[in-house]
Motif scaffolding. Structure first.
Motif, PDB file in Angstrom:
ATOM      1  N   GLU A 169      -5.978  25.884 -22.409  1.00 23.12           N
ATOM      2  CA  GLU A 169      -6.848  26.581 -21.462  1.00 23.12           C
ATOM      3  C   GLU A 169      -6.540  26.171 -20.028  1.00 23.12           C
ATOM      4  OE1 GLU A 169     -11.013  26.646 -22.267  1.00 23.12           O
ATOM      5  OE2 GLU A 169     -10.746  27.152 -24.387  1.00 23.12           O
ATOM      6  N   LEU A 170      -6.239  24.870 -19.819  1.00 18.97           N
ATOM      7  CA  LEU A 170      -5.899  24.424 -18.469  1.00 18.97           C
ATOM      8  C   LEU A 170      -4.583  25.071 -18.025  1.00 18.97           C
ATOM      9  CD1 LEU A 170      -7.456  22.629 -16.556  1.00 18.97           C
ATOM     10  CD2 LEU A 170      -6.021  20.708 -17.249  1.00 18.97           C
ATOM     11  N   LYS A 171      -3.635  25.178 -18.949  1.00 22.21           N
ATOM     12  CA  LYS A 171      -2.388  25.881 -18.641  1.00 22.21           C
ATOM     13  C   LYS A 171      -2.669  27.348 -18.303  1.00 22.21           C
ATOM     14  CE  LYS A 171       0.708  23.178 -21.664  1.00 22.21           C
ATOM     15  NZ  LYS A 171       1.804  22.857 -20.728  1.00 22.21           N
ATOM     16  N   ALA A 172      -3.571  27.975 -19.054  1.00 28.60           N
ATOM     17  CA  ALA A 172      -3.901  29.370 -18.805  1.00 28.60           C
ATOM     18  C   ALA A 172      -4.550  29.557 -17.442  1.00 28.60           C
ATOM     19  CB  ALA A 172      -4.823  29.897 -19.910  1.00 28.60           C
ATOM     20  N   LEU A 173      -5.433  28.631 -17.060  1.00 29.76           N
ATOM     21  CA  LEU A 173      -6.057  28.709 -15.740  1.00 29.76           C
ATOM     22  C   LEU A 173      -5.019  28.563 -14.632  1.00 29.76           C
ATOM     23  CD1 LEU A 173      -9.319  26.636 -16.330  1.00 29.76           C
ATOM     24  CD2 LEU A 173      -9.145  29.109 -15.999  1.00 29.76           C
ATOM     25  N   ARG A 174      -4.082  27.652 -14.823  1.00 30.90           N
ATOM     26  CA  ARG A 174      -3.002  27.498 -13.844  1.00 30.90           C
ATOM     27  C   ARG A 174      -2.197  28.789 -13.727  1.00 30.90           C
ATOM     28  NH1 ARG A 174      -1.928  25.075  -9.347  1.00 30.90           N
ATOM     29  NH2 ARG A 174      -1.894  27.309  -8.899  1.00 30.90           N
ATOM     30  N   GLN A 175      -1.923  29.415 -14.855  1.00 27.60           N
ATOM     31  CA  GLN A 175      -1.156  30.661 -14.847  1.00 27.60           C
ATOM     32  C   GLN A 175      -1.927  31.785 -14.171  1.00 27.60           C
ATOM     33  OE1 GLN A 175       2.159  30.810 -16.020  1.00 27.60           O
ATOM     34  NE2 GLN A 175       1.999  32.655 -14.729  1.00 27.60           N
ATOM     35  N   ILE A 176      -3.231  31.841 -14.439  1.00 31.66           N
ATOM     36  CA  ILE A 176      -4.065  32.846 -13.781  1.00 31.66           C
ATOM     37  C   ILE A 176      -4.017  32.672 -12.266  1.00 31.66           C
ATOM     38  CG2 ILE A 176      -6.467  33.566 -13.403  1.00 31.66           C
ATOM     39  CD1 ILE A 176      -6.924  32.984 -16.428  1.00 31.66           C
ATOM     40  N   CYS A 177      -4.112  31.427 -11.826  1.00 24.43           N
ATOM     41  CA  CYS A 177      -4.042  31.158 -10.383  1.00 24.43           C
ATOM     42  C   CYS A 177      -2.684  31.552  -9.817  1.00 24.43           C
ATOM     43  CB  CYS A 177      -4.330  29.684 -10.110  1.00 24.43           C
ATOM     44  SG  CYS A 177      -6.045  29.191 -10.397  1.00 24.43           S
ATOM     45  N   ASP A 178      -1.619  31.240 -10.542  1.00 25.90           N
ATOM     46  CA  ASP A 178      -0.278  31.617 -10.081  1.00 25.90           C
ATOM     47  C   ASP A 178      -0.128  33.130 -10.003  1.00 25.90           C
ATOM     48  OD1 ASP A 178       0.399  28.954  -9.938  1.00 25.90           O
ATOM     49  OD2 ASP A 178       1.434  28.916 -11.877  1.00 25.90           O
ATOM     50  N   ASP A 179      -0.664  33.813 -11.006  1.00 28.44           N
ATOM     51  CA  ASP A 179      -0.511  35.268 -11.064  1.00 28.44           C
ATOM     52  C   ASP A 179      -1.306  35.978  -9.974  1.00 28.44           C
ATOM     53  OD1 ASP A 179       1.111  34.922 -13.267  1.00 28.44           O
ATOM     54  OD2 ASP A 179      -0.441  35.453 -14.734  1.00 28.44           O
ATOM     55  N   THR A 180      -2.453  35.406  -9.605  1.00 25.07           N
ATOM     56  CA  THR A 180      -3.333  36.065  -8.638  1.00 25.07           C
ATOM     57  C   THR A 180      -3.228  35.467  -7.233  1.00 25.07           C
ATOM     58  OG1 THR A 180      -5.169  34.591  -9.231  1.00 25.07           O
ATOM     59  CG2 THR A 180      -4.987  36.689 -10.431  1.00 25.07           C
TER      60      THR A 180
ATOM     61  N   GLU B 184      -2.526  15.663 -16.247  1.00 26.11           N
ATOM     62  CA  GLU B 184      -1.146  15.389 -16.642  1.00 26.11           C
ATOM     63  C   GLU B 184      -0.924  15.623 -18.135  1.00 26.11           C
ATOM     64  OE1 GLU B 184       0.187  11.563 -15.204  1.00 26.11           O
ATOM     65  OE2 GLU B 184      -1.073  11.759 -13.418  1.00 26.11           O
ATOM     66  N   TRP B 185      -1.968  15.494 -18.954  1.00 24.30           N
ATOM     67  CA  TRP B 185      -1.828  15.744 -20.384  1.00 24.30           C
ATOM     68  C   TRP B 185      -1.417  17.189 -20.656  1.00 24.30           C
ATOM     69  CZ3 TRP B 185      -1.328  11.899 -23.594  1.00 24.30           C
ATOM     70  CH2 TRP B 185      -1.972  10.673 -23.348  1.00 24.30           C
ATOM     71  N   ALA B 186      -1.832  18.108 -19.797  1.00 23.27           N
ATOM     72  CA  ALA B 186      -1.518  19.522 -19.993  1.00 23.27           C
ATOM     73  C   ALA B 186      -0.241  19.942 -19.259  1.00 23.27           C
ATOM     74  CB  ALA B 186      -2.685  20.386 -19.517  1.00 23.27           C
ATOM     75  N   ASN B 187       0.379  19.007 -18.553  1.00 18.87           N
ATOM     76  CA  ASN B 187       1.596  19.315 -17.794  1.00 18.87           C
ATOM     77  C   ASN B 187       1.376  20.433 -16.782  1.00 18.87           C
ATOM     78  OD1 ASN B 187       3.423  17.391 -18.987  1.00 18.87           O
ATOM     79  ND2 ASN B 187       3.428  18.665 -20.823  1.00 18.87           N
ATOM     80  N   VAL B 188       0.236  20.376 -16.124  1.00 19.61           N
ATOM     81  CA  VAL B 188      -0.040  21.300 -15.027  1.00 19.61           C
ATOM     82  C   VAL B 188      -0.367  20.490 -13.785  1.00 19.61           C
ATOM     83  CG1 VAL B 188      -0.951  23.055 -16.597  1.00 19.61           C
ATOM     84  CG2 VAL B 188      -2.532  21.475 -15.470  1.00 19.61           C
TER      85      VAL B 188
END
Length: 391
Positions: free
Chosen positions: A196-207, A230-234
């Motif tokens: 989910e943390l990776k998905a939030l990072r991706q959402i931020c990158d996309d928008t 750091e555990w999620a590599n974001v």
């Protein structure tokens, strides 16, 4: 008649006069094993010799000059944080609440400078806690935090924890950022799954919006990484830090990328005390201690041992405990009995634990707690559970 100390706390009937490692000594001489660490603050325990030495050395030289002048200790700590993290720049505060205020200002100023002043809304989540300031309570949004304090600071959009579809649907032309704790502390030790943390990072990158992480409670080695994300590599764009960074001395910080901080130019923010020589000297000693592979590995080893013991405790007391949550030495026991009863029974067994939402007790020991003290803590928690079960 109102007390001389404003009565905003429901304090336990305990008065501690001395600390030694993971132990606190009450005024009547009783010794309490501390699994609260001042709510995840005393990462190296009480009266840690390294921190005492750093404080005494600095106190004998210079306490405070204000940010009108260069502060070498502040520069040294900023360099350590920049070298160890995603960040390009750091602003020092006195608390996590102050860090929240700046994080909100920074995100909004970022969009103002980019020619989109309408982008002020920050997406937050239920169960969150971002401090007690006007921005902090507005960000959390819960009735418990906000009742009686209106009008609230506008510009926050509150979503259900874990609702990724809701995040996507909430983003519009007025959205500036997402603000989230990688692990909710006050909310009941609720980790955001790595995916989910990776998905939030991706959402931020996309928008193009900013990701703000609140690592006030989960940061500074508490999860077995220097910072929990750091555990999620974001990586975030902006991060709030406090509590553990000062090891018990009031200190907070906002870390940011150069891009995210671009709007914060001379005169846009300030602090009289933030980053003073005393606080930063202690902060440097904390960072030098916790930010090593050996220290972090030991946190993870202890965390595995404690979690295993807690799973056994749950099996032994299924009417009292339900599950263990969290990462590293930021763990929570979800209770079936009232968590307030477990806390009280723990006090009676000279053990300090910290209540949280969702009927959870938090276990937030010093990161350098000994194996023997961890084992003793679980034994005392076992005795507390037996007392609760008996009623």
């Amino acid at each position: 008649m109102i007390p001389s100390v404003l009565p905003t706390y429901a304090r336990a009937p305990l008065t501690f006069v001395k600390g030694e490692g993971s132990w606190l000594i009450e005024a009547d001489g009783r010794r309490f094993l501390d699994l609260g660490a001042g709510i995840a603050v005393n990462v190296l325990g009480h009266a840690n010799p390294t921190l005492v030495a750093a404080l005494n050395e600095q106190a004998s030289a210079l306490w405070h000059v204000s940010n009108l002048y260069n502060i070498p200790q502040q520069q040294a700590l900023a360099d350590k944080l920049v070298d160890a993290t995603f960040a390009d720049t750091v602003f020092f505060t006195n608390s996590g609440t102050e860090a929240c205020e700046l994080a909100v200002k920074m995100a909004r100023k970022y969009w103002y400078e980019k020619g989109a002043p309408e982008r002020v809304n920050i997406i937050t989540f239920d169960g969150s806690f971002h401090g007690r300031s006007a921005a902090g309570i507005a960000a959390a949004g819960s009735e418990k935090m906000t009742k009686g304090f209106g009008p609230l600071l506008p510009g926050f959009v509150h979503l259900t924890f874990g609702d990724l579809d809701g995040v996507t649907n909430a983003i519009d032309a007025e959205t500036a950022a997402i603000l989230i704790e990688p692990i909710q502390g006050e909310g009941g030790i609720r980790p955001v799954p790595d995916a989910e943390l990776k998905a939030l990072r991706q959402i931020c990158d996309d928008t193009g919006i900013l990701l703000i992480l609140d690592e006030v409670q989960c940061g500074v080695a508490r999860t077995g990484k220097l910072f929990a994300h750091e555990w999620a590599n974001v990586t975030p764009d902006i991060m709030m830090v406090a509590k553990g960074i000062g090891g018990g001395f009031p200190l907070g910080a906002v870390l940011a990328t150069e891009e995210a901080a671009a709007g914060m130019t001379t005169g846009t923010h300030g602090s009289t005390y933030g980053g003073n020589p005393l606080a930063c000297a202690v902060g440097c000693a904390v960072m030098d201690t916790v930010n090593t592979p050996e220290f972090l590995a030991d946190v993870n080893r202890k965390a595995g041992m404690l979690r295993q013991k807690l799973e056994g405790l749950i099996a032994a007391h299924p009417d009292v405990f339900e599950e263990v949550r969290g990462t590293g030495l930021m763990l929570g026991l979800k209770c079936k009995a009232l968590n307030a009863d477990v806390v009280a029974a723990s006090y009676a067994n000279e053990l300090l634990v910290v209540p949280a939402a969702d009927n959870v007790i938090r276990l937030l020991p010093a990161l350098n707690i000994t194996d023997e003290d961890l084992a003793e803590a679980v034994t005392r928690l076992d005795h507390a559970a037996m007392a609760v079960a008996k009623g």
